[in-house]
Design a protein around this motif. Structure first.
Motif, short mmCIF file in Angstrom:
data_model
loop_
_atom_site.label_atom_id
_atom_site.label_comp_id
_atom_site.label_asym_id
_atom_site.label_seq_id
_atom_site.Cartn_x
_atom_site.Cartn_y
_atom_site.Cartn_z
N PRO A 231 10.84 8.00 6.00
CA PRO A 231 9.86 9.01 5.59
C PRO A 231 9.31 8.69 4.20
N SER A 232 8.07 9.06 3.95
CA SER A 232 7.48 8.90 2.62
C SER A 232 6.23 9.76 2.55
N LEU A 233 5.61 9.74 1.38
CA LEU A 233 4.29 10.35 1.26
C LEU A 233 3.25 9.31 1.69
N PHE A 234 2.07 9.78 2.06
CA PHE A 234 0.96 8.89 2.42
C PHE A 234 -0.30 9.36 1.70
N LEU A 235 -1.03 8.40 1.13
CA LEU A 235 -2.23 8.73 0.34
C LEU A 235 -3.45 8.02 0.91
N ALA A 236 -4.55 8.75 1.04
CA ALA A 236 -5.81 8.12 1.47
C ALA A 236 -6.99 9.02 1.11
N LEU A 237 -8.17 8.42 1.12
CA LEU A 237 -9.40 9.21 1.01
C LEU A 237 -9.67 9.87 2.36
N VAL A 238 -10.19 11.08 2.32
CA VAL A 238 -10.69 11.71 3.55
C VAL A 238 -12.08 12.27 3.28
N ARG A 252 -6.31 12.73 -0.41
CA ARG A 252 -5.35 13.68 0.16
C ARG A 252 -4.01 12.97 0.26
N LEU A 253 -2.97 13.72 -0.06
CA LEU A 253 -1.60 13.19 0.02
C LEU A 253 -0.85 14.05 1.03
N VAL A 254 -0.24 13.43 2.02
CA VAL A 254 0.56 14.19 3.00
C VAL A 254 1.98 13.65 3.00
N ASP A 255 2.91 14.48 3.51
CA ASP A 255 4.29 14.00 3.63
C ASP A 255 4.53 13.52 5.06
N ALA A 305 -1.36 4.81 6.35
CA ALA A 305 -1.56 6.04 5.59
C ALA A 305 -2.86 6.72 6.00
N ARG A 306 -3.92 5.92 6.14
CA ARG A 306 -5.22 6.53 6.49
C ARG A 306 -5.14 7.24 7.83
N LEU A 307 -4.43 6.62 8.81
CA LEU A 307 -4.32 7.26 10.12
C LEU A 307 -3.42 8.49 10.05
N ASN A 308 -2.42 8.48 9.18
CA ASN A 308 -1.55 9.64 9.04
C ASN A 308 -2.24 10.79 8.31
N VAL A 309 -3.07 10.45 7.36
CA VAL A 309 -3.68 11.48 6.51
C VAL A 309 -4.85 12.16 7.21
N CYS A 310 -5.65 11.41 7.96
CA CYS A 310 -6.89 11.98 8.51
C CYS A 310 -6.58 12.97 9.64
#
Lengths: 495, 172
Positions: A231-238, A252-255, A305-310
């Motif tokens: 597990p970790s945080l994920f960071l990307a532009l949305v 946006r940052l998600v866990d 990360a981009r796929l997790n965040v969007c």
């Protein structure tokens, strides 16, 4: 080797260096405790070029062309980040046509860079095999063994590169993005050419999906489970509506459960949520999410990360592939929403190529693309500015301060690969624990395919060490065993 | 054609941006022809071999000489290669990589100034300068440390220029 200074130096250290099929000069060390078990695995980067220093005093308008020379794989990312920071310093918001053209350029770059990572650099591991001859386990081995796939990969990369050339004037280090917009518009001929090329590009990525995805159910199952799955945080532009975004957006940052931790970050001050730590054993700094502290604040960037965040990608085929991706990789804890396996970066790259191809088509059929100005007039901006772009490897930040004459007084570059540094270190540690039979017997012979797997853990992230240390090289592999005094007991280098 | 009859080609990457190697990959489908003309015995993008091998016929070198690792590899490859070609402007002239030489007050301190800026002024927590790489006082073009047999200019060179050079160099 810094073993003598480490609290773990009672044991031995195994070094894997230099790493190959990775962009940059790096090495891996495995430090053993007194009982011959793994104490700590580390990923080190041994490069330094000093852009943050020698750019000082130069006009900010030079930064696009200069920082593109940080990396020849993703020069467009630096061009875009420098351009966006320049927009704010100049006080010149790019006209809509220029914004679309910048996005088109970025989609082309992500397409070519992902093709390079997937086909040229990583696919030899699983298509030719981890155990295959190291002298043949490369692009030229692939050309001999699977010319159809090699041709598809080369063709897909060429398509992205040629699109960049037609739009921006040259394939590598084009200086086309400028503060306030872009230098020139797109011609009807180029637009037509891109649309003509898209079917072949689609067929190439479909071929890669058809070849790769079934392997995840079979021969690559163990790699998927053990190459940096945590597990970790994920960071990307949305985009404003939360969709996948490779143009202008907000952070946006998600866990790992898919919960939003921070959102809507796009202002100059917002970069303060990210901190960087330096360790004596690596030239690559260690960024983290400041509110959670060093280590706990580990976050990942890039395709995964981009796929997790969007929330969605926004085009039909890509959304279909995203749903399949989440079905396959999404953890039960997140309700199938979030993938935590770093090996899934490879799959995510293919989904993103689909997104890029569909995104290009969407942009090209927009009537405004061929119309209107492509540069804005500067109206006076700020003295400090943040420029952000989604590079193939993840979110890239350029943060500049200038004096009244527009000469740079401070430059800080926060690079995608650097932000994955903590995650890459944890990945190497996980692979070493999973694949090496501990405790290591006295007469150590670590098999070459195992060394390659350690490297492949790093390859998942497609690191760009030139970028990340504002430096350069492709990683070559040496494993060294050190005793408690730091003396070399054994050393093994791949033939 | 058997592997033994092809010329032995190496590509090396010192301190640069990888752009010259990307230009090499921009040869695209001609890479299939290259695979017939030469055996790639060492390359960061197309080989997993970790040691620079002996008896190399042609080596393309990207990047300037900026640290001790670069210097050691440059000396090693010169000793083991018939023809060494500087690939691109960093290897030929120093180029952007050599802008590091302008850091700080004087030439003597340029490497230290650059490290100090990156790791102490722009980092949180303890002030630490990493132990590696060991920087040379000045970034040097390749010809300042070893004899160079040819240059393919450009930042990066075009794929067409690289192809033209290879077609000449790889004639048996």
């Amino acid at each position: 080797m810094s073993g003598a200074e480490s609290p773990l130096a009672a044991g031995r250290t195994i070094t894997v260096a230099p790493l190959t099929r990775i962009e940059g000069h790096g090495r891996i060390t495995l430090q053993l405790d007194a009982s011959g078990r793994l104490a700590q695995a580390r990923f080190h980067v041994d490069e330094f070029r000093g852009f943050e220093s020698f750019c000082l005093g130069r006009p900010y308008g030079e930064m696009g062309a200069l920082t593109a020379r940080i990396c020849g794989i993703c020069p467009v990312s630096h061009l875009l980040a420098a351009g966006r920071a320049g927009d704010r310093l100049l006080g010149a918001a790019p006209p809509p046509a220029a914004q679309r053209l910048r996005t088109l350029l970025n989609l082309a770059q992500i397409c070519q860079s992902h093709a390079l990572s997937f086909f040229h650099l990583s696919s030899p591991d699983w298509l030719l095999g981890w155990e295959s001859d190291p002298a043949r386990r490369n692009l030229f081995g692939l050309i001999a063994a699977d010319p159809e796939l090699a041709r598809a990969g080369i063709g897909l990369r060429r398509f992205g590169q040629e699109l960049i050339e037609r739009l921006a004037g040259r394939r590598i280090h084009a200086g086309w993005v400028v503060p306030g917009g872009v230098r020139s518009g797109i011609t009807a001929t180029t637009r037509r050419w891109i649309l003509q090329q898209l079917p072949e590009a689609r067929a190439s990525v479909q071929l890669a999906l058809d070849r790769f995805v079934p392997l995840l159910d079979g021969p690559l199952q163990r790699e998927l489970a053990s190459f940096g799955s945590f597990p970790s945080l994920f960071l990307a532009l949305v985009a404003p509506d939360g969709r996948w975004c490779c143009g202008d957006g907000s952070l946006r940052l998600v866990d790992s459960l898919g919960r939003v931790v921070a959102d809507g970050l796009c202002e100059d001050d917002d970069i303060a949520v990210l901190a960087e730590r330096t360790e004596h054993w690596s030239a690559l700094k260690f960024p983290y999410y400041r509110p959670l502290g060093y280590h706990e604040g580990l976050y990942r960037v890039g395709p995964l990360a981009r796929l997790n965040v969007c929330t969605a990608i926004g085009t039909p085929w890509a959304d279909c592939e995203l749903a399949a991706f989440r079905d396959r990789h999404g953890t039960a804890a997140s309700g199938g929403r979030t993938a935590i396996a770093s090996f899934a970066y490879h799959h995510a790259r293919l989904v993103e190529i689909v997104a890029c191809l569909e995104g290009m088509e969407q942009l090209l059929v927009h009537p405004a693309l061929l119309r209107g100005p492509v540069r804005a007039v500067g109206r006076g901006g700020s003295r400090t500015a943040l420029g952000v772009s989604e590079a193939p490897r993840g979110t890239l930040f350029h943060h500049y301060s200038v004096d009244v004459n527009g000469l740079l007084t401070r430059v800080n570059l926060l690079i995608a690969t650097g932000q994955n540094n903590l995650a890459m270190n944890r990945t190497v540690d996980q692979i070493a624990r999973e694949w090496i039979p501990w405790p290591l017997p006295a007469a150590v012979e670590i098999a070459e395919p195992l060394l390659n797997r350690l490297e492949a853990g790093i390859r998942c992230f497609d690191p760009c060490l030139s970028c990340s240390t504002h430096a350069a090289g492709l990683m070559p592999l040496r494993v060294t065993l050190l005793d408690s005094g730091g003396q070399v007991l054994a050393e093994r280098t791949r033939p | 054609m058997t592997p033994g009859s092809r010329l032995r080609l190496a590509t090396v990457w010192l301190s640069g941006c990888s752009g010259c190697h990307m230009a090499l990959l921009d040869l695209d489908e001609w890479l299939f022809v290259l695979a017939d003309l030469a055996e790639i015995v060492y390359s960061p993008v197309a080989s997993d071999c970790k040691i620079y091998p002996p008896r190399v016929d042609v080596c393309l070198v990207e990047g300037a000489v900026a640290n001790r690792d670069n210097l050691e590899l440059a000396l090693q490859l010169r000793a083991r290669t018939s023809r060494v070609i500087a690939l691109g402007d960093c290897a030929a002239l120093g180029n952007v990589t050599a802008l590091r030489n302008l850091c700080g007050a004087g030439v003597q301190h340029s490497a230290w100034e650059a490290l100090d800026c990156a790791y102490r002024q722009l980092s949180d927590g303890e002030e630490v300068i990493p132990a590696a790489p060991i920087l040379l006082p000045r970034v040097l073009p390749l010809h300042r440390v070893i004899a160079v047999d040819g240059v393919i200019p450009g930042c990066p060179p075009t794929a067409a220029a690289i192809r033209a050079a290879l077609e000449t160099l790889l004639q048996p």
